[in-house]
Write an enzyme that holds these catalytic residues in place. Structure first.
Site: not given
Length: 705
Positions: A241, A276, A340, A363, A403, A405, A460, A465
């Protein structure tokens, strides 16, 4: 009388391919194909010819199928050819369908949970009352794959029409770039290319995956997520990267998984370099080749939660200068990637409670270890959405990715923890989750874009959620601590960083913060504004421009602070993909209120235009014109196009192009000879010393002559 001696065995590769949905594999379409590709749990036909007529009363013919070098119960099928053989979805059988003197036709049925791979056949013949036997080793390839069309297969997809996209489509799109300028990058999966299945077998052997586990899509996709990166076990791609790719291929230059898998198979060495979406492109190629439904997924504004707190934490000094490390996690700081890319694979999950089957996230980009290895998933999308982090595999990491915060903390010696919360943002992470819409391919626009965010999380800010995220927090002691500190913050001055949508390369832009003082007293605001070039994984490259200063805002009045960033400021400091971050940090002197925000955007580059001057006719040479206008104030040198298509002779071609003056039109002629009818897709990338990562694609029809 001697036992029968086998003269020839034949599996009708072309005829069997039709009902097995494998007729797109190139090797099956050779003039005289020698490779058979079928799917498990579904009968296929064969024929064997002997040196003399077959006599049912005395001759025994046994077919022994094996996978791997140490056959055991799951990796061996031994059956006698019998007229009365009954097929059963859990076992092998071989039914004799026709006898013509020395030639027997038969139908083989395989178990629906069979390990997939390249099976070997041995034919053993003997007489009923004699131990003497003849052995014949069949020397052609016989691949048995997953069967998502079969309701008893673990990869079964009820809406079989979607398998045209998720198993049989060999070209697609990967969405890359920051949220406001994300665009679909065309990608040739090429899973039917002759080199792909042998490369898949080599990968699984290199990963030392036990043969008897290769029928379980949960275990197999977990291994695929590990072996497509080279971190643990000399896997396919080396991740990099930092923009230094001189000793390999830059990630942005790849157009197809096939070139990568071919290089891996031929050199038996890991291939430099991937990022990725390259990892994800290869994963989809491998999964579709093996028969596992797969799609590439791009999460825009993606969290990398390095300490399992389900938050992404940014730290600032007392004076609101951003710290580039996490004082609470010396192993590594949390980060936010512009985007990503990973994969979803489709399967039932008999290893989990009911309701967690369907799409599963895996992933292959090496970020964090899971069970000690760089692998991730399969994590049930339903478990991610509900915040159920107790089920296998890696649901917690994926939940944070989409998700978490965002929490900002400032060093504060008056608090017990040593930090006070600047602000929390529940909306920042996981803004869109994109994949290619089934049955649509738009080479120049985004008509084929599908936002699947509702499959990963509730809308959201809704109660569902918040509940799902807090459900995850409830299971994690560390997350509980972080969320308990975030208390209500009082503030009487509001700040807003103006977002930038996009800036064409070569144009200036301005960073602006609007300030509103809602109190009855004047406020002195200390501010810092900066523009930085960043890699797409959030790592900062170079500060392009930074200003610090103080501004007085009168009671109940508004002000703004801004800086102008010129093309000559940023052009020398751009890194690959031209991503920029603008940041603002402020502190109100009277109240110690602090605030920070940042925004990512991309300096936009032109696309490659691909045009044909005439209709394409099968087998007839013609020319494609590739072109775009140089957007820079300087000449482009060292120009090269790289073009891939599944429908032209040569598959991937490199095309040098002449230097081009500032703002001049760059063109190159590409010789094309179509080798298949119908729609073919062409994908191109361009690089030069001054400008890289320029892309383009086209779809064209090929007609009969």
């Amino acid at each position: 009388m001697e036992p029968l001696v086998v003269d020839v065995v034949h599996f009708y590769p072309k005829e069997n391919a039709q009902p097995h949905n494998t007729s797109k594999y190139e090797v099956v379409n050779d003039e005289t194909p020698t490779t058979t590709i079928v799917r498990r749990g579904q009968p296929f036909n064969g024929v064997v010819r002997f040196n003399r007529p077959y006599q049912e009363e005395v001759d025994l013919v046994q077919l022994v199928f094996t996978l791997g070098d140490k056959p055991q119960m799951d990796t061996q099928g031994s059956v006698f050819l019998r007229r009365d053989a009954v097929s059963d979805k859990h076992s092998w059988s071989a039914k004799l369908t026709n006898v013509q003197e020395d030639t027997l036709s038969f139908e083989v049925s395989t178990p629906v949970h069979l390990p997939v791979g390249s099976w070997v056949l041995r034919v053993v013949t003997r007489l009923k009352n004699s131990p003497a036997r003849q052995i014949y080793d069949f020397d052609q390839d016989l691949y048995i794959l997953f069967n998502p069309w079969n309701p008893d297969d673990q990869t079964y997809m009820e809406d079989c029409s979607l398998l045209q996209e998720y198993v049989l489509n060999d070209v697609g799109k990967v969405w890359v770039g920051p949220i406001k300028t994300t665009r679909g990058k065309p990608w040739v999966y090429g899973q039917f290319d002759a080199v792909v299945l042998p490369a898949c077998m080599f990968m699984l052997d290199r990963a030392e995956m036990p043969f008897h586990q290769r029928g379980d899509p949960v275990k197999l996709t977990r291994v695929i997520s590990r072996i497509v990166n080279s971190n643990d076990d000399a896997g396919v791609l080396v991740g990099r990267w930092d923009g230094q790719y001189e000793d390999g291929t830059a990630p942005s230059e790849w157009t197809s998984s096939v070139d990568i898998l071919q290089q891996y198979l031929e050199t038996q060495q890991e291939v430099p370099y991937g990022q990725c979406w390259v990892f994800a492109g290869v994963v989809t190629t491998v999964c579709r080749a093996l028969g596992i439904p797969s799609r590439v997924v791009s999460n825009l504004v993606s969290a990398h939660d390095a300490n399992s707190s389900l938050t992404v934490d940014k730290y600032y000094t007392e004076n609101m200068e951003e710290m580039d490390f996490d004082p609470n996690n010396p192993q590594g700081a949390d980060s936010i990637w512009n985007y990503h890319v990973w994969n979803d694979v489709w399967m039932a999950r008999p290893d989990l409670p009911q309701g967690y089957g369907g799409w599963q996230a895996i992933d292959a980009t090496p970020q964090e270890t899971s069970s000690g290895l760089y692998q991730c998933g399969p994590a049930s999308l339903e478990a991610i959405k509900q915040g159920v982090i107790g089920v296998a595999h890696d649901v917690e990491f994926m939940l944070a990715s989409v998700n978490a915060d965002l929490m900002r903390w400032r060093i504060d010696s008056d608090t017990e923890s040593g930090f006070s919360v600047v602000d929390t943002n529940n909306y920042h992470i996981g803004r869109m989750i994109l994949t290619k819409k089934p049955f649509v391919f738009d080479p120049i626009g985004d008509e084929d874009r599908e936002n699947i965010i509702d499959q990963y999380k509730y809308r959201e800010g809704t109660a569902s959620e918040r509940l799902a995220l807090m459900n995850g927090v409830r299971y994690s002691e560390r997350a509980k601590r972080y969320y308990s500190v975030a208390s209500n913050l009082s503030s009487d001055v509001s700040f807003k960083l103006r977002e930038l949508d996009s800036v064409p390369i070569g144009k200036d832009f301005r960073v602006t913060v609007d300030i509103e003082n809602k109190s009855d007293q004047g406020r002195n605001v200390k501010a810092s504004l900066s523009a930085t070039s960043v890699f797409y994984n959030g790592v900062r490259a170079d500060v392009v421009k930074k200003v610090e200063g103080k501004i007085f805002v009168a009671p109940n009045k508004s002000e703004q602070i801004s800086i102008l960033v010129t093309a000559s400021d940023y052009l020398p400091k751009l890194v690959e993909y031209c991503n920029m971050k603008i940041s603002a940090m402020v502190i109100v002197e009277e109240t110690k209120q602090s605030w920070a925000d940042d925004d990512d955007f991309q300096i936009l580059k032109p696309n490659i235009n691909i045009k044909f001057n005439e209709d394409l006719v099968l087998g007839q040479p013609t020319t494609a014109i590739l072109s775009f206008t140089n957007p820079l104030e300087e000449a482009l040198t060292g120009c090269e196009f790289r073009v891939t298509s599944t429908g032209i002779v040569g598959r991937t071609l490199r095309l040098p192009a002449a230097d081009v003056a500032p703002h001049g039109l760059l063109t190159a002629e590409l010789p094309v000879q179509p080798n298949k009818l119908g729609k073919i897709n062409i994908v191109a990338t361009f690089k030069s010393v001054q400008l890289k990562d320029i892309n383009g694609a086209a779809s064209v029809d090929v007609f009969e002559g």
